[in-house]
Design a protein around this motif. Structure first.
Motif, PDB file in Angstrom:
ATOM      1  N   LEU A   1      11.164  -3.362   0.163  1.00 19.60           N
ATOM      2  CA  LEU A   1      10.070  -4.180   0.691  1.00 19.60           C
ATOM      3  C   LEU A   1      10.507  -5.632   0.884  1.00 19.60           C
ATOM      4  CD1 LEU A   1       7.112  -2.909  -1.517  1.00 19.60           C
ATOM      5  CD2 LEU A   1       7.342  -2.608   0.954  1.00 19.60           C
ATOM      6  N   GLU A   2      11.445  -6.076   0.089  1.00 20.87           N
ATOM      7  CA  GLU A   2      11.802  -7.499   0.056  1.00 20.87           C
ATOM      8  C   GLU A   2      12.256  -8.084   1.389  1.00 20.87           C
ATOM      9  OE1 GLU A   2      13.894 -10.605  -2.940  1.00 20.87           O
ATOM     10  OE2 GLU A   2      14.529  -8.518  -3.038  1.00 20.87           O
ATOM     11  N   PRO A   3      13.100  -7.427   2.159  1.00 17.48           N
ATOM     12  CA  PRO A   3      13.537  -8.068   3.408  1.00 17.48           C
ATOM     13  C   PRO A   3      12.506  -8.032   4.537  1.00 17.48           C
ATOM     14  CG  PRO A   3      14.742  -6.012   3.070  1.00 17.48           C
ATOM     15  CD  PRO A   3      13.863  -6.216   1.873  1.00 17.48           C
TER      16      PRO A   3
ATOM     17  N   VAL B   1       4.380  -5.020  -5.912  1.00 14.25           N
ATOM     18  CA  VAL B   1       3.263  -5.632  -5.186  1.00 14.25           C
ATOM     19  C   VAL B   1       3.571  -7.113  -4.936  1.00 14.25           C
ATOM     20  CG1 VAL B   1       0.817  -6.281  -5.317  1.00 14.25           C
ATOM     21  CG2 VAL B   1       1.541  -3.985  -6.028  1.00 14.25           C
ATOM     22  N   CYS B   2       4.058  -7.796  -5.954  1.00 17.27           N
ATOM     23  CA  CYS B   2       4.395  -9.215  -5.803  1.00 17.27           C
ATOM     24  C   CYS B   2       5.548  -9.427  -4.821  1.00 17.27           C
ATOM     25  CB  CYS B   2       4.741  -9.824  -7.155  1.00 17.27           C
ATOM     26  SG  CYS B   2       3.315  -9.936  -8.220  1.00 17.27           S
ATOM     27  N   THR B   3       6.514  -8.547  -4.868  1.00 16.13           N
ATOM     28  CA  THR B   3       7.633  -8.637  -3.924  1.00 16.13           C
ATOM     29  C   THR B   3       7.124  -8.522  -2.498  1.00 16.13           C
ATOM     30  OG1 THR B   3       9.206  -7.756  -5.517  1.00 16.13           O
ATOM     31  CG2 THR B   3       9.808  -7.581  -3.202  1.00 16.13           C
ATOM     32  N   ALA B   4       6.267  -7.559  -2.264  1.00 12.15           N
ATOM     33  CA  ALA B   4       5.693  -7.398  -0.923  1.00 12.15           C
ATOM     34  C   ALA B   4       4.910  -8.645  -0.541  1.00 12.15           C
ATOM     35  CB  ALA B   4       4.807  -6.163  -0.866  1.00 12.15           C
ATOM     36  N   GLY B   5       4.224  -9.236  -1.506  1.00 10.13           N
ATOM     37  CA  GLY B   5       3.418 -10.423  -1.240  1.00 10.13           C
ATOM     38  C   GLY B   5       4.209 -11.657  -0.886  1.00 10.13           C
TER      39      GLY B   5
END
Length: 163
Positions: A39-41, A77-81
């Motif tokens: 999700l991070e990139p 969830v935070c990474t996606a955010g």
């Protein structure tokens, strides 16, 4: 990203979900960490991201999972955010259940609220400004700053369009 690259990316995510769903998989939290890394990139569509985040939210709210799994789900969830704007209805169940989370996990919830940039999340974050743990007060302030920054930025941009 080309169609084949996107298909490979989503296939990796689906494989991680299948392994997570297999109760015999050791360190199931690692599968969630893998999805978080993907999700991070910010290579997924908003729709695919919301689907993954929704599932992470459901996992984080599960009473059947161990702490490592819950923390990995909240971290994802935070990474996606950090790369996507998360719709408030997607993460609000975490805020509604915030009293279930200890301070380290609650910090993730507040970060997710900030990543919604939704004014309706302000009262949800404000309730933690007087929390006994300084880290939680700081996370609540950060969430409010994120929400307000976006709102001010949009107001300024809108004013320039009329100025």
């Amino acid at each position: 990203m080309d169609t084949d690259g996107y298909a490979r990316l989503t296939a990796r995510i689906e494989k991680a979900w299948r392994e997570f769903d297999d109760p015999t998989t050791p360190h199931r939290d690692f599968r969630l960490d893998e999805i978080s890394d993907l999700l991070e990139p910010a290579l997924l569509t908003q729709e695919d991201t919301e689907r993954a985040v929704g599932r992470m939210v459901r996992i984080a709210l599960s009473e059947d999972e161990d702490r490592k799994v819950l923390e990995s789900a909240l971290y994802a969830v935070c990474t996606a955010g950090t790369r996507y704007t998360l719709p408030l209805p997607l993460v609000q169940p975490l805020a509604d259940a915030a009293d279930r989370f200890d301070p380290p996990l609650l910090a993730y919830v507040l970060s997710a609220l900030g990543s919604t940039y939704d004014k309706a999340a302000i009262p949800l974050a404000k309730r933690f400004l007087d929390h006994p743990h300084p880290e939680i007060r700081r996370e609540a302030e950060d969430a409010l700053t994120e929400i307000r920054w976006r709102y001010r930025h949009e107001l300024i941009r809108g004013a320039d369009a009329f100025g």
